[in-house]
Design an enzyme around this catalytic site. Structure first.
Site, PDB file in Angstrom:
ATOM      1  N   GLY A  33     -24.670   5.908 -14.798  1.00 37.45           N
ATOM      2  CA  GLY A  33     -24.961   6.274 -14.157  1.00 37.45           C
ATOM      3  C   GLY A  33     -24.668   6.724 -13.027  1.00 37.45           C
ATOM      4  O   GLY A  33     -24.520   7.761 -12.118  1.00 37.45           O
ATOM      5  N   SER A  35     -21.925   4.285 -11.166  1.00 30.84           N
ATOM      6  CA  SER A  35     -21.332   3.295 -10.523  1.00 30.84           C
ATOM      7  C   SER A  35     -19.972   3.760 -12.272  1.00 30.84           C
ATOM      8  O   SER A  35     -20.251   4.046 -13.224  1.00 30.84           O
ATOM      9  CB  SER A  35     -21.450   2.391 -10.425  1.00 30.84           C
ATOM     10  OG  SER A  35     -21.513   1.925 -11.234  1.00 30.84           O
ATOM     11  N   VAL A  37     -16.453   1.715 -12.272  1.00 29.34           N
ATOM     12  CA  VAL A  37     -15.435   0.083 -12.459  1.00 29.34           C
ATOM     13  C   VAL A  37     -13.880   0.153 -13.180  1.00 29.34           C
ATOM     14  O   VAL A  37     -14.032   1.124 -14.120  1.00 29.34           O
ATOM     15  CB  VAL A  37     -15.995  -1.021 -12.924  1.00 29.34           C
ATOM     16  CG1 VAL A  37     -14.983  -2.608 -12.757  1.00 29.34           C
ATOM     17  CG2 VAL A  37     -17.492  -1.392 -11.856  1.00 29.34           C
ATOM     18  N   LYS A  53     -14.844  -0.990  -7.623  1.00 24.94           N
ATOM     19  CA  LYS A  53     -15.928  -0.384  -8.260  1.00 24.94           C
ATOM     20  C   LYS A  53     -16.976   1.093  -7.385  1.00 24.94           C
ATOM     21  O   LYS A  53     -16.831   0.513  -5.314  1.00 24.94           O
ATOM     22  CB  LYS A  53     -17.385  -1.295  -7.888  1.00 24.94           C
ATOM     23  CG  LYS A  53     -18.785  -0.650  -7.970  1.00 24.94           C
ATOM     24  CD  LYS A  53     -20.120  -1.862  -8.220  1.00 24.94           C
ATOM     25  CE  LYS A  53     -20.911  -1.187  -8.916  1.00 24.94           C
ATOM     26  NZ  LYS A  53     -22.518  -2.340  -8.425  1.00 24.94           N
ATOM     27  N   ASP A 146     -32.564  -9.640  -7.880  1.00 26.74           N
ATOM     28  CA  ASP A 146     -31.827  -8.693  -8.796  1.00 26.74           C
ATOM     29  C   ASP A 146     -31.209 -10.103 -10.180  1.00 26.74           C
ATOM     30  O   ASP A 146     -30.130  -8.907 -10.070  1.00 26.74           O
ATOM     31  CB  ASP A 146     -30.916  -7.376  -9.420  1.00 26.74           C
ATOM     32  CG  ASP A 146     -31.256  -6.670 -10.392  1.00 26.74           C
ATOM     33  OD1 ASP A 146     -32.062  -6.856 -11.036  1.00 26.74           O
ATOM     34  OD2 ASP A 146     -30.448  -5.522  -9.910  1.00 26.74           O
ATOM     35  N   ALA A 150     -25.925  -9.308 -15.953  1.00 28.21           N
ATOM     36  CA  ALA A 150     -24.976  -9.120 -16.017  1.00 28.21           C
ATOM     37  C   ALA A 150     -24.476  -8.894 -14.408  1.00 28.21           C
ATOM     38  O   ALA A 150     -23.383  -8.815 -14.228  1.00 28.21           O
ATOM     39  CB  ALA A 150     -25.328  -7.353 -16.053  1.00 28.21           C
ATOM     40  N   ASN A 151     -25.043 -10.094 -13.636  1.00 33.41           N
ATOM     41  CA  ASN A 151     -24.886 -10.129 -12.172  1.00 33.41           C
ATOM     42  C   ASN A 151     -24.203 -11.490 -12.209  1.00 33.41           C
ATOM     43  O   ASN A 151     -24.110 -11.985 -10.469  1.00 33.41           O
ATOM     44  CB  ASN A 151     -25.693  -9.604 -11.202  1.00 33.41           C
ATOM     45  CG  ASN A 151     -26.320  -7.836 -11.241  1.00 33.41           C
ATOM     46  OD1 ASN A 151     -25.310  -7.243 -11.359  1.00 33.41           O
ATOM     47  ND2 ASN A 151     -27.708  -7.974 -10.980  1.00 33.41           N
ATOM     48  N   ASP A 164     -23.430  -8.515  -7.290  1.00 36.29           N
ATOM     49  CA  ASP A 164     -24.659  -7.659  -6.655  1.00 36.29           C
ATOM     50  C   ASP A 164     -25.856  -7.330  -6.054  1.00 36.29           C
ATOM     51  O   ASP A 164     -26.840  -8.070  -6.479  1.00 36.29           O
ATOM     52  CB  ASP A 164     -25.282  -6.934  -8.122  1.00 36.29           C
ATOM     53  CG  ASP A 164     -26.311  -5.561  -8.310  1.00 36.29           C
ATOM     54  OD1 ASP A 164     -25.720  -4.911  -6.771  1.00 36.29           O
ATOM     55  OD2 ASP A 164     -25.842  -4.992  -9.141  1.00 36.29           O
TER      56      ASP A 164
END
Length: 492
Positions: A33, A35, A37, A53, A146, A150-151, A164
């Site tokens: 919602g 971004s 890539v 990105k 964070d 995923a990061n 990130d």
């Protein structure tokens, strides 16, 4: 089509105008919602692959988000470290589109864990590399806030990049978090960080230099949560919905790693429990301290190579029959996770190794210090309740199955039976809670379900949902409803 209906309506065209030296692929490799890539080729440097990105157009018009994005660019350019993702190009302060150009990463830890649970040596390697990046950032006054799979991106030969820094906090700069905003990601972010809210604007400005142990503690917790996911194949508190997960995090009610995978060394449980302790003061003081304790516990050097004793374990375990697919089980409101059975020979081997590790010579990679730090009454307090025993023989239980169990073909309810029972008709091999669900772009959710079930020979799946627009008992609307777990099974 305008940006009120499609926030990415002009993204690719505008990127081509701003970045003529890069050839973007026709379709993005991922879309959220916020971004998109794209994979692209650097036309000026031998067509090397890069990732571009771009944030949704409406975000560039939001002053607060624009300040945060430009702050992220500043932090990433200042943190030059082998394990911190670096930028090749990024938005200028006066450009109308917010974007980053970074080296192309073929994989990330979230996708990898979606395919398989990491073996012990790979999990340790990920934690060691990530700890180096986090301690480097902490020593320079930056808290990530964070850290999650995923990061964590993978470069060549398993090289890990921390990425990130969108919600990172710079010790010398203003906190750009707004009132009422959650920080980080539920289940990975420490509870005291997730709901902390913005810093007091009237508080005295912190001096330049390393962050405090209290600030480091949040990233230590998150790194412990990543370790938990690597070892178990599922997120911490994965069997709970969000509200129950929040309570469990605040109470420290974490299912031990070895309850899910009994063949893993028992000494891992106190390491994970200490990293994810509900009291920040009782966690490891730094991410490097966590990595050091982990490495010593499993007999791996901090350079990442296995000591002879671990190599022997790995070779012997490879000779064992493969274990079932690691599941994420449902507790809503039924039983806790069903422990997987492992060969007795593996347990005896691990027990012997732990004895050697705890009491062996200091130069052999033993963990006398780690054992002293993590034994005692607090370990028992942190252990979760035991799971219910599996059904055997002629037993029958009416409840939701957990992964690894079998049911009959009863259409009205789940009748759980032993998998070798003549009544067994379906084998539930995976249960995914809060899956990545593309709703509403794919209203029937079938693609999300097949993705969650993987290619393990699924015969079918069932998904269950909550409606995001109403609390009533009205029929579920696939345009607004959100899948909250998927059950994957095979016919027997």
């Amino acid at each position: 089509m305008d940006e009120t209906s499609d926030p990415f309506a002009r993204i690719r065209r505008r990127l081509a105008e701003l970045l003529p030296e890069y050839r973007l692929e026709a379709e993005p490799v991922s879309t959220t919602g916020l971004s998109q890539v794209f994979r692209a080729e650097d036309l000026r440097l031998h067509h090397r692959p890069v990732a571009v990105k771009a944030m949704a157009g409406y975000l560039a018009m939001h002053p607060g988000y624009r300040r945060r994005f430009l702050r992220e660019i500043q932090l990433m350019t200042e943190l030059e470290h082998p394990n911190v993702m670096y930028l090749i190009r990024a938005s200028a302060a006066d450009e109308d589109l917010l974007y980053l150009v970074m080296p192309w990463a073929e994989d990330d830890l979230r996708r990898r864990l979606g395919r398989e649970r990491l073996d012990l040596a790979a999990a340790v390697d990920v934690v060691l590399q990530t700890a180096r990046a986090l301690d480097f950032a902490h020593d320079r006054g930056v808290v990530h806030r964070d850290v999650k799979p995923a990061n964590l991106l993978f470069g060549a030969e398993g090289h890990v990049y921390l990425s990130d820094f969108g919600v990172a906090k710079d010790r010398t700069g203003p906190d750009l978090t707004v009132a009422g905003e959650s920080i980080g990601t539920r289940r990975y972010t420490a509870p005291e960080v997730y709901s902390a809210g913005p810093a007091d604007p009237d508080a005295p400005e912190a001096p330049a230099g390393p962050v405090s142990e209290a600030d480091r503690a949040g990233d230590v917790y998150s790194l412990g949560a990543v370790l938990y996911h690597c070892l178990t194949g599922q997120r911490p508190f994965d069997q709970l919905d969000d509200s129950a997960a929040e309570r469990a995090q605040r109470e420290g009610d974490l299912t031990p790693v070895t309850l899910l995978h009994p063949h893993l060394p028992a000494a891992l449980d106190p390491v994970v429990a200490k990293a994810m302790h509900v009291d920040p003061a009782r966690r490891y003081r730094t991410c490097g301290e966590l990595a050091h304790a982990l490495a010593q516990t499993v007999g791996v050097t901090e350079a990442g190579s296995a000591l002879p004793i671990l190599r022997d374990i790995q070779e012997r375990l490879r000779a064992e029959p493969p274990e079932p697919v690691a599941p994420a089980a449902v507790r809503a409101p039924g039983p806790r996770l069903l422990p997987l059975l492992a060969p007795v020979a593996s347990l005896l081997l691990v027990a012997a190794v732990l004895g050697w590790t705890a009491f062996g010579p200091e130069d052999g990679g033993g963990s006398g210090v780690a054992a002293e730090e993590t034994t005692g009454p607090e370990v028992e307090e942190e252990a979760g309740p035991t799971a219910p025993p599996p059904v055997t023989g002629d037993e029958r239980v009416e409840r939701r199955p957990v992964a690894g169990e079998c049911t009959t073909d009863d259409e009205d309810t789940w009748v759980v039976v032993a998998c070798d029972s003549p009544d067994a008709a379906e084998y539930y091999y995976r249960i995914v809670v809060n899956p990545e669900d593309p709703n509403p772009s794919q209203p029937d959710h079938d693609d999300a379900s097949w993705l969650a079930c993987g290619d393990a020979g699924a015969t079918d799946f069932e998904y269950y949902w909550g409606d995001s627009t109403t609390d009533s008992d009205e029929a579920w609307d696939p345009e607004t409803g959100v899948v909250y777990y998927i059950m994957c099974y095979q016919e027997i």
